[in-house]
Enzyme design. Structure first.
Site, PDB file in Angstrom:
ATOM      1  N   LYS A  75       7.351  10.392   7.864  1.00 12.67           N
ATOM      2  CA  LYS A  75       5.732  10.756   7.012  1.00 12.67           C
ATOM      3  C   LYS A  75       5.430  11.653   8.117  1.00 12.67           C
ATOM      4  O   LYS A  75       5.133  11.803   9.280  1.00 12.67           O
ATOM      5  CB  LYS A  75       5.124   8.838   8.049  1.00 12.67           C
ATOM      6  CG  LYS A  75       3.877   9.257   7.002  1.00 12.67           C
ATOM      7  CD  LYS A  75       2.898   7.540   7.567  1.00 12.67           C
ATOM      8  CE  LYS A  75       2.040   8.182   7.080  1.00 12.67           C
ATOM      9  NZ  LYS A  75       0.918   6.182   7.409  1.00 12.67           N
TER      10      LYS A  75
ATOM     11  N   SER B 254      -0.070  -0.300   6.363  1.00 11.14           N
ATOM     12  CA  SER B 254       0.495   1.121   5.406  1.00 11.14           C
ATOM     13  C   SER B 254       1.988   1.147   5.230  1.00 11.14           C
ATOM     14  O   SER B 254       2.336   2.235   5.363  1.00 11.14           O
ATOM     15  CB  SER B 254      -0.206   2.886   6.293  1.00 11.14           C
ATOM     16  OG  SER B 254      -1.391   2.316   5.926  1.00 11.14           O
TER      17      SER B 254
ATOM     18  N   SER C 117      -1.092   4.201   3.695  1.00 11.40           N
ATOM     19  CA  SER C 117      -1.383   5.356   3.367  1.00 11.40           C
ATOM     20  C   SER C 117       0.559   6.089   3.694  1.00 11.40           C
ATOM     21  O   SER C 117       0.705   7.536   3.093  1.00 11.40           O
ATOM     22  CB  SER C 117      -1.877   5.650   4.730  1.00 11.40           C
ATOM     23  OG  SER C 117      -1.295   5.494   6.076  1.00 11.40           O
TER      24      SER C 117
HETATM   25  N1  GLN Z   1      -5.183   0.960   4.602  1.00 12.42           N
HETATM   26  C1  GLN Z   1      -5.986   0.753   5.724  1.00 12.42           C
HETATM   27  C2  GLN Z   1      -6.760   2.241   5.902  1.00 12.42           C
HETATM   28  O1  GLN Z   1      -7.043   2.489   5.014  1.00 12.42           O
HETATM   29  C3  GLN Z   1      -4.640   0.788   6.607  1.00 12.42           C
HETATM   30  C4  GLN Z   1      -4.489   2.056   7.052  1.00 12.42           C
HETATM   31  C5  GLN Z   1      -2.720   2.121   7.965  1.00 12.42           C
HETATM   32  O2  GLN Z   1      -2.272   1.243   7.530  1.00 12.42           O
HETATM   33  N2  GLN Z   1      -2.687   3.056   8.111  1.00 12.42           N
HETATM   34  O3  GLN Z   1      -7.128   2.054   7.150  1.00 12.42           O
END
Ligand code: GLN
Length: 481
Positions: free
Chosen positions: A72, A171, A147
């Site tokens: 990532k 995420s 994400s």
């Molecule tokens: N979807 C969550 C957010 O927008 C989690 C994101 C993540 O785990 N980095 O913060």
């Protein structure tokens, strides 16, 4: 089936027996990427020459010798771009390896490819990337989750043998569920965060995306353990995470939290998860009703704590030290316009929210109170774990949604993580594994089963996940590409 659809464990076998060379393993990937990535757009960059140089010298007798692994774009790999999906870091090149990367290299693995993501890991669909929208391999009109959507999509589409992502509120687990792969978030402190660009430091953990549970164990073996460069990494012993795989589930107790089986959850997800739970019963596990009473506060608490931490962490992007710099004006104007032009709307929204909840006058009412409720959420888990070995529930309340459907509705987007966030607030480990499909418009949409384990008991969590995986065929299904 092409070579690129091999699991890490299968690939390792072929590399060790000299049936396949590391360069051939890399080339198989490169040709699959050329074939499908124009549709998926899971990668934002790749450095084939650097990877090939490593493949030529790989020692296949090392634990991951010659295995290419996608990363990532939020984890620093020396000499590679690290954009975090943001315009503010476009063109930035990392000048050191994250500890996870150092450990992967020591184990013989080859970091290959930078995966698309929501800007600074904020989002649930990868639509917040400043560069491109990634597509779900099962239905290109839908999101891969986020994400770490790029990481999940490339593994599901067999454009990677495995990948790494980061999980702050879901995420890793949520995109793994939406794309039908395995996604593991280790216990907070299990894996070093050194070299992971920080979003919310008290929640972030790096973890693997894989095709099988065994592969998740193999990768966790390599990246786990104390790191003097990360003061929040813990000095707990690192067991062999494959050691319990294959053990039966007699004596294992799984908790079904009533707060996770609520109205509003997609009936197809509810049905698939309940079927999986019956499967666990037939495998010998005992199912116990548990309650996590503060679940309803998890999303609210998360969006106070995560934004507060993000507002501090992202202060470093000011046009002076890294990446993009706006021109003109005095120093203060340069800071302002760099951030105004460099950050996208979701990141700005969170910085503003985080700054607000930390400001004097509001600190006690929001931030401090959220920290207290976080303690209650953590206590819910501690109490549940007195009765059960792990918690079983859905990963996401619904299958992948259509691209664009939620892009203008942040609150609805935030609810995508309703089942994953509490695990981060509690600091414990969780995994998502494939448990079925919902049919829609002639497409199969993956459904994920989430297991939440006791802190530092990843070996047992993997054992429980593996027993289910091996008793079903869900993980063998391939997207129609
Ligand atoms: N979807 C969550 C957010 O927008 C989690 C994101 C993540 O785990 N980095 O913060």
């Amino acid at each position: 089936m092409s070579l690129s659809s091999l699991s890490v464990s299968e690939l390792r076998g072929k590399l060790r027996s000299r049936e396949l060379s590391p360069v051939e393993a890399l080339d198989a990937l490169e040709s699959r990427i050329t074939e499908v990535d124009p549709k998926i757009r899971g990668y934002i960059s790749r450095d084939y020459a650097a990877a090939r140089a490593q493949a030529e010298n790989a020692d296949v007798n090392l634990p991951l010798g010659g295995v290419p692994i996608a990363i990532k774009d939020v984890i620093n790999v020396n000499g590679e771009p690290c954009s975090c999906g943001s315009k503010i870091l476009e063109g930035y090149t990392a000048n050191y390896d994250a500890t996870v990367i150092t450990r992967l290299r020591a184990a013989g693995a080859i970091p290959f490819g930078r995966c698309n993501m929501d800007e600074f890991a904020m989002g649930s669909s990868t639509e917040n990337s400043a560069f491109t929208r990634s597509c779900n391999p099962w239905d290109l009109s839908r999101v891969p989750g986020g994400s770490s959507g790029g990481s999940a999509a490339v593994v599901a589409a067999n454009e990677a043998y495995a990948a790494f992502g980061s999980d702050t509120g879901g995420s890793i687990r949520q995109p793994a569920a939406l794309c039908s792969c395995v996604g593991l978030k280790p216990t907070y402190g299990r894996v070093s965060r050194f070299g992971l660009v920080a979003f919310a430091s008290s929640l972030d953990q790096i973890g693997p995306f894989t095709k099988t549970v065994e592969d998740a164990a193999l990768l966790l073996n390599v990246i786990s353990g104390h790191d003097p460069l990360d003061s929040t990494s813990l000095n707990e012993p690192v067991p062999d995470y494959t050691s319990l795989l294959g053990r039966d589930l007699r004596g294992i107790r799984l908790g079904m939290p009533k707060e996770y089986f609520i109205s509003g959850i997609d009936p197809r997800v509810d049905a698939a998860v309940r079927t999986a739970i019956r499967q666990y019963q037939s495998l010998g596990a005992e199912i116990v009703d548990v309650s996590l009473p503060n679940t309803e506060h998890a999303v609210g608490v998360y969006y106070i704590i995560a934004t507060a931490e993000a507002s501090a962490n992202l202060a470093r992007f000011d046009g002076v030290r890294y990446g993009y710099r706006a021109t003109g004006g005095n120093l203060l104007e340069m800071y302002g316009s760099t951030r105004a032009e460099g950050f996208g709307p979701e990141v700005k929204r969170r910085i503003i929210l985080g700054t607000y909840v930390l400001s004097s006058g509001y600190y006690d009412a929001y931030y401090l109170r959220a920290q207290k409720v976080r303690t209650l959420i953590r206590r819910d888990f501690t109490q549940a774990f007195e009765k059960v070995d792990a918690i079983v529930c859905p990963t996401s309340p619904e299958p992948a949604f259509k691209a664009g459907e939620r892009a203008d509705d942040p609150l609805r987007m935030y609810l995508a993580d309703i089942f994953t966030i509490a695990c981060n607030l509690a600091g414990t480990c969780g995994i998502s594994i494939p448990c079925g499909f919902a049919e829609e418009e002639g497409k199969k949409l993956p459904i994920g089963l989430q297991l939440i384990g006791q802190p530092f008991r990843e070996a047992q969590l993997l054992q429980i996940a593996h027993a289910y995986e091996q008793s079903t065929d869900w993980h063998k299904a391939q997207p129609p590409l």
